[in-house]
Design a protein around this motif. Structure first.
Motif, PDB file in Angstrom:
ATOM      1  N   LEU A  85       0.852  -1.137   0.069  1.00  0.00           N
ATOM      2  CA  LEU A  85       0.040   0.133  -0.127  1.00  0.00           C
ATOM      3  C   LEU A  85       1.109   1.128   0.057  1.00  0.00           C
ATOM      4  CD1 LEU A  85      -2.948   1.343   0.233  1.00  0.00           C
ATOM      5  CD2 LEU A  85      -2.441   1.239   2.768  1.00  0.00           C
ATOM      6  N   PHE A  86       1.806   1.293   0.722  1.00  0.00           N
ATOM      7  CA  PHE A  86       2.827   2.335   0.671  1.00  0.00           C
ATOM      8  C   PHE A  86       3.622   2.770  -0.415  1.00  0.00           C
ATOM      9  CE2 PHE A  86       7.344   3.869   1.621  1.00  0.00           C
ATOM     10  CZ  PHE A  86       6.867   5.239   2.291  1.00  0.00           C
ATOM     11  N   ASP A  88       2.310   1.938  -3.442  1.00  0.00           N
ATOM     12  CA  ASP A  88       1.207   2.471  -4.363  1.00  0.00           C
ATOM     13  C   ASP A  88       0.997   3.996  -4.217  1.00  0.00           C
ATOM     14  OD1 ASP A  88       0.875   0.204  -5.608  1.00  0.00           O
ATOM     15  OD2 ASP A  88      -1.115  -0.456  -4.318  1.00  0.00           O
ATOM     16  N   ARG A  89       1.071   4.360  -2.798  1.00  0.00           N
ATOM     17  CA  ARG A  89       0.993   5.942  -2.379  1.00  0.00           C
ATOM     18  C   ARG A  89       2.236   6.702  -2.931  1.00  0.00           C
ATOM     19  NH1 ARG A  89      -3.286   7.466   1.734  1.00  0.00           N
ATOM     20  NH2 ARG A  89      -4.453   5.445   1.665  1.00  0.00           N
ATOM     21  N   ILE A  90       3.348   6.001  -2.794  1.00  0.00           N
ATOM     22  CA  ILE A  90       4.451   6.771  -3.382  1.00  0.00           C
ATOM     23  C   ILE A  90       4.566   6.784  -4.620  1.00  0.00           C
ATOM     24  CG2 ILE A  90       6.991   6.461  -3.444  1.00  0.00           C
ATOM     25  CD1 ILE A  90       7.166   5.444  -0.839  1.00  0.00           C
ATOM     26  N   ASP A  92       1.917   7.322  -6.723  1.00  0.00           N
ATOM     27  CA  ASP A  92       0.989   8.162  -6.927  1.00  0.00           C
ATOM     28  C   ASP A  92       1.285   9.370  -6.499  1.00  0.00           C
ATOM     29  OD1 ASP A  92      -0.636   6.026  -8.051  1.00  0.00           O
ATOM     30  OD2 ASP A  92      -2.088   6.074  -6.043  1.00  0.00           O
ATOM     31  N   ALA A  93       2.011   9.754  -5.680  1.00  0.00           N
ATOM     32  CA  ALA A  93       2.459  10.806  -5.009  1.00  0.00           C
ATOM     33  C   ALA A  93       3.427  11.423  -6.087  1.00  0.00           C
ATOM     34  CB  ALA A  93       2.928  10.861  -3.772  1.00  0.00           C
TER      35      ALA A  93
END
Length: 198
Positions: A85-86, A88-90, A92-93
């Protein structure tokens, strides 16, 4: 000569008629004539007796080891499982910024995932250390005491660093680890872990 004869050297001594066993030998009294102190084992072969039951402070240290071990196991699993999950967030950011290519975003996400997995494995290793040491408390060997004191010292140091970094939840692990050290290093802990093993 007979056993009733007072001059018989093989007969019972005078005044001990009621303590005779077979063949005129006196019966051995249990406990050497003294009752055992409550909570202590009967000494054997000249060794001092140790506590038969784990002292309260050592029991508390064992519970604290279980608490820290279970919390660390949950934290380690969350780090390992949350790494995807981390990532994917990185990704996307970084990609939403537009100035970074998708390959660079993937590399940054991979590094972040790797760091989280390594941290999760380290936390899981600490959890195993705490739980394994707590299990070994029942045997009362000196190695379990040393392991608990070293574990408590390392967790105290890590908790202090986290506390200075602003993580106030580290105060809980700091208090528990200090109590583990105190309860294992005091006199009651020493008598439990250094008692003779028969």
């Amino acid at each position: 000569m007979s056993f009733g004869d007072p001059n018989n050297p093989y007969g019972p001594p005078q005044g001990q008629q009621g303590q005779q066993g077979n063949y005129g030998y006196p019966q051995q009294q249990p406990g050497y004539g003294y009752p055992a102190a409550p909570g202590f084992q009967q000494p054997g072969y000249g060794y001092p007796a140790g506590p038969a039951e784990m002292p309260g402070g050592v029991k508390a240290a064992r519970v604290f080891l279980w608490i820290l071990g279970v919390c660390q196991a949950l934290g380690g699993l969350l780090l390992v499982l949350g790494s995807a999950l981390f990532a994917d967030r990185i990704r996307d950011a970084i990609s939403s910024d537009g100035s970074v290519s998708s390959t660079d975003a993937d590399k940054a996400a991979s590094i972040g995932v790797g760091v989280m997995i390594v941290l999760g494995v380290i936390v899981l290793a600490f959890a195993f250390w705490a739980i394994f040491t707590a299990v070994k408390f029942a045997g009362g060997r000196g190695g379990a005491r040393v392991s608990a004191i070293v574990y408590g010292s390392v967790v105290t140091l890590i908790s202090l660093v986290n506390l200075l970094g602003g993580n106030f939840l580290a105060l809980i692990s700091l208090v528990l680890s200090i109590l583990i050290i105190v309860f294992c290093a005091n006199k009651a802990g020493g008598s439990w872990f250094n008692r003779p093993q028969y």
